[in-house]
Design a protein around this motif. Structure first.
Motif, short mmCIF file in Angstrom:
data_model
loop_
_atom_site.label_atom_id
_atom_site.label_comp_id
_atom_site.label_asym_id
_atom_site.label_seq_id
_atom_site.Cartn_x
_atom_site.Cartn_y
_atom_site.Cartn_z
N THR A 143 0.85 -1.19 0.00
CA THR A 143 0.00 0.00 0.00
C THR A 143 0.89 1.24 0.00
OG1 THR A 143 -1.69 -1.19 1.25
CG2 THR A 143 -1.81 1.22 1.27
N ARG A 144 0.60 2.16 -0.91
CA ARG A 144 1.37 3.40 -1.01
C ARG A 144 0.77 4.44 -0.07
NH1 ARG A 144 4.55 3.91 -5.50
NH2 ARG A 144 4.03 6.11 -5.82
N VAL A 145 1.60 4.95 0.83
CA VAL A 145 1.10 5.80 1.92
C VAL A 145 1.75 7.17 1.90
CG1 VAL A 145 1.06 6.06 4.44
CG2 VAL A 145 0.53 3.85 3.41
N LEU A 146 0.93 8.18 2.14
CA LEU A 146 1.41 9.54 2.38
C LEU A 146 1.14 9.86 3.85
CD1 LEU A 146 2.41 12.36 1.35
CD2 LEU A 146 0.01 12.92 0.96
N VAL A 147 2.18 10.29 4.57
CA VAL A 147 2.04 10.63 5.99
C VAL A 147 1.98 12.14 6.13
CG1 VAL A 147 3.06 10.43 8.29
CG2 VAL A 147 3.34 8.56 6.64
N ILE A 148 0.93 12.62 6.79
CA ILE A 148 0.75 14.06 7.01
C ILE A 148 0.82 14.35 8.51
CG2 ILE A 148 -0.80 16.03 6.74
CD1 ILE A 148 -2.07 14.59 4.38
N GLY A 149 1.65 15.32 8.86
CA GLY A 149 1.75 15.75 10.26
C GLY A 149 1.16 17.14 10.41
N PRO A 150 -0.14 17.24 10.75
CA PRO A 150 -0.76 18.56 10.90
C PRO A 150 -0.67 19.02 12.36
CG PRO A 150 -2.45 16.86 10.88
CD PRO A 150 -1.12 16.16 10.94
N TYR A 151 0.26 19.90 12.67
CA TYR A 151 0.49 20.30 14.05
C TYR A 151 0.28 21.81 14.21
CZ TYR A 151 2.94 15.87 13.60
OH TYR A 151 3.27 14.57 13.30
N LEU A 152 -0.27 22.18 15.35
CA LEU A 152 -0.41 23.59 15.65
C LEU A 152 0.96 24.24 15.77
CD1 LEU A 152 -3.24 23.48 18.36
CD2 LEU A 152 -3.43 24.44 16.05
N THR A 153 1.07 25.48 15.32
CA THR A 153 2.33 26.21 15.51
C THR A 153 2.60 26.33 17.01
OG1 THR A 153 1.18 28.34 15.57
CG2 THR A 153 1.93 27.55 13.40
N ASP A 154 3.84 26.60 17.36
CA ASP A 154 4.20 26.70 18.79
C ASP A 154 3.33 27.74 19.50
OD1 ASP A 154 6.12 24.78 18.50
OD2 ASP A 154 7.79 26.19 18.25
N ARG A 155 3.10 28.84 18.82
CA ARG A 155 2.31 29.91 19.44
C ARG A 155 0.86 29.45 19.65
NH1 ARG A 155 1.78 36.10 17.07
NH2 ARG A 155 0.44 36.91 18.73
N ALA A 156 0.28 28.82 18.61
CA ALA A 156 -1.11 28.35 18.70
C ALA A 156 -1.24 27.24 19.75
CB ALA A 156 -1.58 27.85 17.34
N GLY A 201 5.75 9.56 0.63
CA GLY A 201 5.92 10.97 0.92
C GLY A 201 5.48 11.31 2.32
N ARG A 202 5.95 12.44 2.83
CA ARG A 202 5.53 12.94 4.14
C ARG A 202 5.43 14.45 4.06
NH1 ARG A 202 10.10 11.82 8.50
NH2 ARG A 202 9.96 14.02 9.06
N GLU A 203 4.43 14.99 4.73
CA GLU A 203 4.17 16.42 4.66
C GLU A 203 3.98 16.97 6.07
OE1 GLU A 203 3.65 18.84 2.04
OE2 GLU A 203 4.83 17.33 0.97
N LEU A 204 4.79 17.95 6.42
CA LEU A 204 4.62 18.66 7.69
C LEU A 204 3.75 19.87 7.43
CD1 LEU A 204 5.34 19.10 10.68
CD2 LEU A 204 7.39 20.33 9.90
N VAL A 242 -2.22 8.81 5.95
CA VAL A 242 -2.16 8.74 7.42
C VAL A 242 -2.03 10.15 7.95
CG1 VAL A 242 -0.79 7.99 9.39
CG2 VAL A 242 -1.15 6.42 7.47
N VAL A 243 -2.99 10.58 8.75
CA VAL A 243 -2.99 11.93 9.32
C VAL A 243 -2.68 11.81 10.81
CG1 VAL A 243 -4.26 14.08 9.57
CG2 VAL A 243 -4.75 12.57 7.63
N ASP A 244 -1.57 12.37 11.25
CA ASP A 244 -1.09 12.19 12.62
C ASP A 244 -1.80 13.13 13.60
OD1 ASP A 244 0.49 11.09 14.66
OD2 ASP A 244 1.95 12.72 14.49
N CYS A 245 -3.09 12.85 13.80
CA CYS A 245 -3.89 13.60 14.78
C CYS A 245 -5.16 12.79 14.99
CB CYS A 245 -4.21 15.00 14.27
SG CYS A 245 -5.23 15.00 12.79
N ALA A 246 -6.00 13.24 15.88
CA ALA A 246 -7.28 12.58 16.09
C ALA A 246 -8.34 13.31 15.27
CB ALA A 246 -7.65 12.59 17.57
N LEU A 247 -8.84 12.66 14.23
CA LEU A 247 -9.86 13.26 13.37
C LEU A 247 -11.25 12.89 13.86
CD1 LEU A 247 -8.39 12.43 9.83
CD2 LEU A 247 -8.39 14.67 10.96
N SER A 248 -12.17 13.83 13.75
CA SER A 248 -13.57 13.50 14.02
C SER A 248 -14.11 12.70 12.84
CB SER A 248 -14.39 14.78 14.20
OG SER A 248 -14.53 15.44 12.95
N PRO A 249 -15.20 11.94 13.01
CA PRO A 249 -15.78 11.20 11.87
C PRO A 249 -16.08 12.09 10.67
CG PRO A 249 -16.78 10.47 13.93
CD PRO A 249 -15.92 11.65 14.26
#
Length: 468
Positions: free
Chosen positions: A20-33, A66-69, A102-109
């Motif tokens: 399976t070909r996977v793209l990993v996304i890391g959606p993180y709040l900025t330090d300030r946020a 691939g991976r995306e910050l 793959v989204v590295d956070c807890a997504l709502s349905p």
């Protein structure tokens, strides 16, 4: 689109037999946020969090393409990510023929469904990914039940009206029929019924484990449990100490099912060493709940070894995550009468850094002192075993039990029900056994051997008795 040899599309031909070909996304709040939202500064870097997410994805044997910050000033209710970023990632998914995101956070349905529509690809969040790993790793029937319960709890919350079949009504029951129930209600009911059955089965497992723990408490051997962040080297340490071959690999969540082995300490005492599932940041609460029966081995342990990968850049943050989960289990992570920190993997450090870590550990107060070791080379393990022995001696009672040399039955009883430290012979040929027991076992020993007496100090370990 040209078909394959059997009339398949090119994409289907590519997928046949391929990972399976996977793209990993890391959606993180900025330090300030993040500081504004959480009230404290994050102690992990964004890159290290994305590295961990990629490691989790690799644990289910996929191909990372691939991976995306993605740094977010705020979280969008509909898609978690901003509209522009969703469009940008959609183009990347199409370009790299991604099968799974793959989204590295807890997504709502709702967020998960909207992202799947936008990406035209399957999307799973951090919780779903960890559940997938646990599903692949569970080896025992108990582990499989615990993972299935966590899966169903997660799946139940995902039953939103995403597909038309969930909106169709089924016929009612009884002579009058009635409006019946929708498919989504049926699915929820079936999931709930299965969850109830699993919970009943796990309750039986819990009772069985309770009986096993009771039999171990009646035996003279204390239990020492290994806990720590996933991939901290617990199973390697377990194997080195017990000379076992439990599955150990440089892989997140390599071990799920608990393993117990006997281990002899330097001065002859014996313990039961328990290896448990690794912890991780943002460990889904449903998994903590599902694995509670297994983790009761930790709750009931006489001594807990908190194994840390001291060579990891996020060693401090990982340590805090473990302490947080221990607190959720009702274990005081600062009870140093019971908890010992083990700084593992010092063999991965340069020699100067290794000495600095050892010196840093030596400066801590004796009760709180960590032990720097290498489970691979064995460096520091002899001192760690002495520390375990000394810690177990606290609060336990050392007795001198005089026995006739011919009393084979009494000697057998002592070996079966107490920890025999040594045996001496007096001038008259009688035997004196130095034994160690938990305070609650003293009355039982004294009833069996009325001549037993407390030993106030016993060299070389200086056991202090609290028997009056």
């Amino acid at each position: 689109m040209n078909g394959g040899p059997n009339g398949e599309s090119g994409a289907l031909a590519r997928k046949r037999g391929a990972k399976t070909r996977v793209l990993v996304i890391g959606p993180y709040l900025t330090d300030r946020a993040a500081t504004y939202a959480l009230g404290e500064k994050a102690i992990r870097s964004h890159e290290s969090r994305l590295d961990e997410a990629e490691g989790l994805a690799l644990a289910i044997d996929v191909e990372i393409v691939g991976r995306e910050l993605v740094l977010l000033p705020q979280i969008r209710p509909a898609t978690y990510l901003g509209k522009g970023k969703v469009e940008e990632i959609s183009a990347l998914i199409e370009e790299r023929e991604v099968d799974l995101v793959v989204v590295d956070c807890a997504l709502s349905p709702v967020q998960q469904r909207n992202l799947e529509k936008a990406f035209s690809a399957k999307v799973i969040d951090r919780t779903g990914l960890i559940l997938e790993i646990f599903g692949e790793r569970a080896r025992t029937s108990e582990g499989a039940l615990q993972v299935e319960l966590a899966h169903l709890t997660y799946q139940k919350s995902r039953l939103v009206r995403s597909w038309t079949h969930l909106e169709r009504q089924r016929g009612g029951f009884g002579f009058l029929g009635g409006p019946g129930e929708t498919q989504i209600e049926t699915d929820r009911r079936l999931i709930q019924e299965r969850m109830t059955r699993i919970e009943r089965d796990l309750e039986k497992v819990k009772k069985t484990r309770g009986l096993h723990r009771k039999s171990r408490r009646d035996a003279p051997f204390p239990v020492v449990a290994l806990v720590g962040y996933t991939n901290a080297g617990k199973s390697t340490l377990f194997n080195t100490l017990t000379k076992s071959e439990v599955f150990a690999k440089d892989l997140l969540f390599a071990t799920l099912d608990p393993t117990l082995r006997g281990l002899k300490l330097p001065h002859g005492g014996k313990i039961i060493l328990s290896d448990t599932v690794g912890f991780i940041s943002d460990l889904p609460h449903m998994l903590v709940s599902a694995f509670r029966a297994t983790l009761e081995e930790v709750i009931e342990a006489d001594v807990i070894l908190h194994v840390r990968d001291i060579a990891h850049d996020d060693a401090e943050a990982q340590g805090e995550d473990v302490k947080k989960i221990l607190s959720e289990l009702g274990v005081d992570a600062h009870d140093y009468n019971r908890l010992i920190e083990v700084w593992n993997k010092i063999d991965l450090l340069p020699s100067e850094e290794r000495e600095r870590v050892k010196n840093k550990a030596a400066l801590r107060p004796e009760d709180e002192r960590p032990y720097a070791v290498s489970a691979v080379t064995g460096d520091g393990l002899d001192i760690l075993l002495l520390a375990i022995e000394t810690r177990l001696a606290r609060g336990r009672v050392v007795l001198d039990v005089p026995l006739a040399s011919s009393d084979g039955e009494g000697q057998a009883w002592l070996h079966a029900h107490t920890e025999v430290l040594s045996r001496d012979t007096d001038e008259e040929g009688g035997a004196h056994f130095h034994i160690r027991v938990a305070p609650e076992q003293c009355d039982r020993v004294l009833r069996r051997f009325p001549g037993a007496e407390a030993v106030l100090e016993s060299s070389p370990l200086h056991y202090a008795s609290n028997l009056r």
